[in-house]
Write an enzyme that holds these catalytic residues in place. Structure first.
Site, PDB file in Angstrom:
ATOM      1  N   LYS A   1     120.266 -10.453  65.322  1.00  0.00           N
ATOM      2  CA  LYS A   1     120.512 -10.891  64.110  1.00  0.00           C
ATOM      3  C   LYS A   1     120.105  -9.526  62.974  1.00  0.00           C
ATOM      4  O   LYS A   1     120.555  -8.798  62.268  1.00  0.00           O
ATOM      5  CB  LYS A   1     119.813 -12.060  63.310  1.00  0.00           C
ATOM      6  CG  LYS A   1     120.396 -13.955  63.652  1.00  0.00           C
ATOM      7  CD  LYS A   1     119.920 -14.412  63.821  1.00  0.00           C
ATOM      8  CE  LYS A   1     118.166 -15.088  63.873  1.00  0.00           C
ATOM      9  NZ  LYS A   1     118.188 -15.698  65.923  1.00  0.00           N
ATOM     10  N   THR A   2     118.865  -8.999  63.317  1.00  0.00           N
ATOM     11  CA  THR A   2     118.181  -8.211  63.190  1.00  0.00           C
ATOM     12  C   THR A   2     119.074  -6.219  63.284  1.00  0.00           C
ATOM     13  O   THR A   2     119.717  -5.801  62.330  1.00  0.00           O
ATOM     14  CB  THR A   2     116.715  -7.727  63.012  1.00  0.00           C
ATOM     15  OG1 THR A   2     116.016  -8.421  63.018  1.00  0.00           O
ATOM     16  CG2 THR A   2     115.925  -6.692  61.893  1.00  0.00           C
TER      17      THR A   2
ATOM     18  N   ASP B   1     113.817 -12.669  57.358  1.00  0.00           N
ATOM     19  CA  ASP B   1     114.045 -13.231  58.225  1.00  0.00           C
ATOM     20  C   ASP B   1     112.663 -13.808  58.369  1.00  0.00           C
ATOM     21  O   ASP B   1     112.230 -14.150  57.389  1.00  0.00           O
ATOM     22  CB  ASP B   1     112.949 -12.141  59.417  1.00  0.00           C
ATOM     23  CG  ASP B   1     113.451 -12.229  61.044  1.00  0.00           C
ATOM     24  OD1 ASP B   1     114.473 -12.813  60.834  1.00  0.00           O
ATOM     25  OD2 ASP B   1     112.403 -11.770  62.088  1.00  0.00           O
TER      26      ASP B   1
ATOM     27  N   THR C   1     116.917 -19.155  62.175  1.00  0.00           N
ATOM     28  CA  THR C   1     116.928 -19.787  63.426  1.00  0.00           C
ATOM     29  C   THR C   1     117.259 -21.215  63.824  1.00  0.00           C
ATOM     30  O   THR C   1     117.281 -22.691  63.655  1.00  0.00           O
ATOM     31  CB  THR C   1     115.466 -20.128  64.794  1.00  0.00           C
ATOM     32  OG1 THR C   1     114.344 -20.054  63.868  1.00  0.00           O
ATOM     33  CG2 THR C   1     115.178 -18.226  65.339  1.00  0.00           C
TER      34      THR C   1
ATOM     35  N   ARG D   1     118.074  -9.705  73.986  1.00  0.00           N
ATOM     36  CA  ARG D   1     117.037  -8.993  74.192  1.00  0.00           C
ATOM     37  C   ARG D   1     116.187  -9.320  74.780  1.00  0.00           C
ATOM     38  O   ARG D   1     115.185  -8.584  75.906  1.00  0.00           O
ATOM     39  CB  ARG D   1     115.693 -10.060  72.861  1.00  0.00           C
ATOM     40  CG  ARG D   1     114.661  -9.719  72.948  1.00  0.00           C
ATOM     41  CD  ARG D   1     113.565 -10.267  72.048  1.00  0.00           C
ATOM     42  NE  ARG D   1     113.795 -10.214  70.625  1.00  0.00           N
ATOM     43  CZ  ARG D   1     113.995 -10.961  69.761  1.00  0.00           C
ATOM     44  NH1 ARG D   1     113.977 -12.507  70.042  1.00  0.00           N
ATOM     45  NH2 ARG D   1     114.416 -11.191  68.036  1.00  0.00           N
TER      46      ARG D   1
END
Ligand code: ADE
Length: 323
Positions: free
Chosen positions: A51-52, A96, A145, A204
């Site tokens: 997302k980032t 975030d 999330t 990740r």
């Protein structure tokens, strides 16, 4: 010492999430064609799916910069006002964990997103005045999330809402290969597959396991990550064939053995595992266990599936035999 970023900078380098990319590509082209800013974007989905990264990619594609803030770091309305009034023309603001915004700050965002205006209260008591401040055009990218925890007024002010999904094994293999090139480590195709298979659908995790395998290859091998080397390294780190790690297995064991398959509440499970609350379990452990069919979330609580028992090498025992 210098570390290259493993994050892709441009949309074509961003692997997977094809539907999301197709929609964003059109929105980007249209906004660029009109010389407008991109509409506000809400991204949701499990942690580690990019997302980032995607927020930075969108800013790059719009030839803009992106400021990043964690929602809990915004404590006072003034914190948000300072950030918003200091954004450059067309700049991106990435918030975030946006579901964790304090209510007064969230409310302040409404007019900022919709009308590019801020109401700032100056002074106190009867002499207090509100000052209307115009903001420069900007794009807000919110990430969470927990899409279910976003209030409707906030949700409705995003022009686009995109869900990021777990990546396929093939996509993760491509990401591992790309990352190995950025890191300058030789990764055999089967080594890439070995890492991808154990990465729980999550880039990740691919990148984390890849770094561990690079260390292992440099210290224990000849610098090349083969599939045997990856297997040995991941065995050392107790990452199993499904990519499950210590906490994942502890969760399943508690659920299947201690709580006899459930149903049990997530907070009870968290307490049994020595976790302070259920948040980390809900974010990091449960989504993937549900994805692979080991866990059901029901009204009554969490329940283990047959597959979970099979994975643990246990037979399912009907609850009634215990009573
Ligand atoms: N790193 C994190 N997410 C990625 C993606 N979707 N593609 C390429 N590299 C990534």
């Amino acid at each position: 010492p210098f570390e290259y970023s493993l994050r892709p900078q441009r949309l074509p380098e961003y692997i997977g999430q094809e539907k999301v990319k197709a929609r964003l590509e059109i929105a980007l082209k249209a906004a660029l064609g009109r010389r407008e800013v991109l509409d506000h974007v809400l991204l949701y989905g499990p942690p580690g799916l990019g997302k980032t990264t995607l927020a930075h990619v969108l800013a790059n594609e719009m030839n803009s910069a992106c400021k990043v803030i964690q929602a809990p770091a915004l404590e006072k309305k003034g914190d948000l006002a300072a950030i918003l009034t200091n954004l450059d023309d067309g700049e991106f603001l990435f918030i975030d964990e946006i579901h964790r915004l304090a209510a007064p700050i969230e409310e302040m965002l409404y007019s900022a997103m919709e009308d590019r205006k801020l109401d700032i209260l100056i002074g106190q008591g009867p002499s207090a005045q509100t000052l209307k401040v115009d903001l420069r055009p900007f794009t807000l990218v919110g990430a969470t999330t927990r899409a279910g925890l976003i209030s409707k007024p906030l949700h409705d002010r995003f022009g686009m809402v995109h869900r990021l999904d777990y990546y396929t094994r093939e996509e993760l293999t491509v990401i591992a290969t790309r990352s190995s090139q950025v890191l300058g480590v030789e990764l055999a195709p089967e080594g890439a597959g070995s890492i991808a298979r154990r990465s729980r659908g999550t880039p990740r995790i691919v990148n984390r396991l890849l770094r561990r395998c690079r260390d292992y290859a440099e210290v224990k091998g000849d610098g090349v990550i083969t599939s045997d080397l990856a297997d040995a390294c991941l065995a050392l780190h107790e990452v199993d064939d499904l990519g499950l790690e210590g906490l994942d297995r502890a969760y399943l064991e508690a659920l299947c053995v201690k709580f006899r398959g459930g149903p049990v509440g997530v907070r009870t499970l968290a307490a049994a595992l020595g976790e302070s609350d259920g948040g980390a379990l809900e974010d990091l452990v449960e989504p993937y266990l549900m994805q692979i069919g080991f866990l059901d979330r029901t009204q009554q609580g969490r329940k283990a599936t047959e597959a979970a028992y099979g994975y643990l090498g246990l037979k399912t025992v009907p609850n009634s035999l215990f009573s």
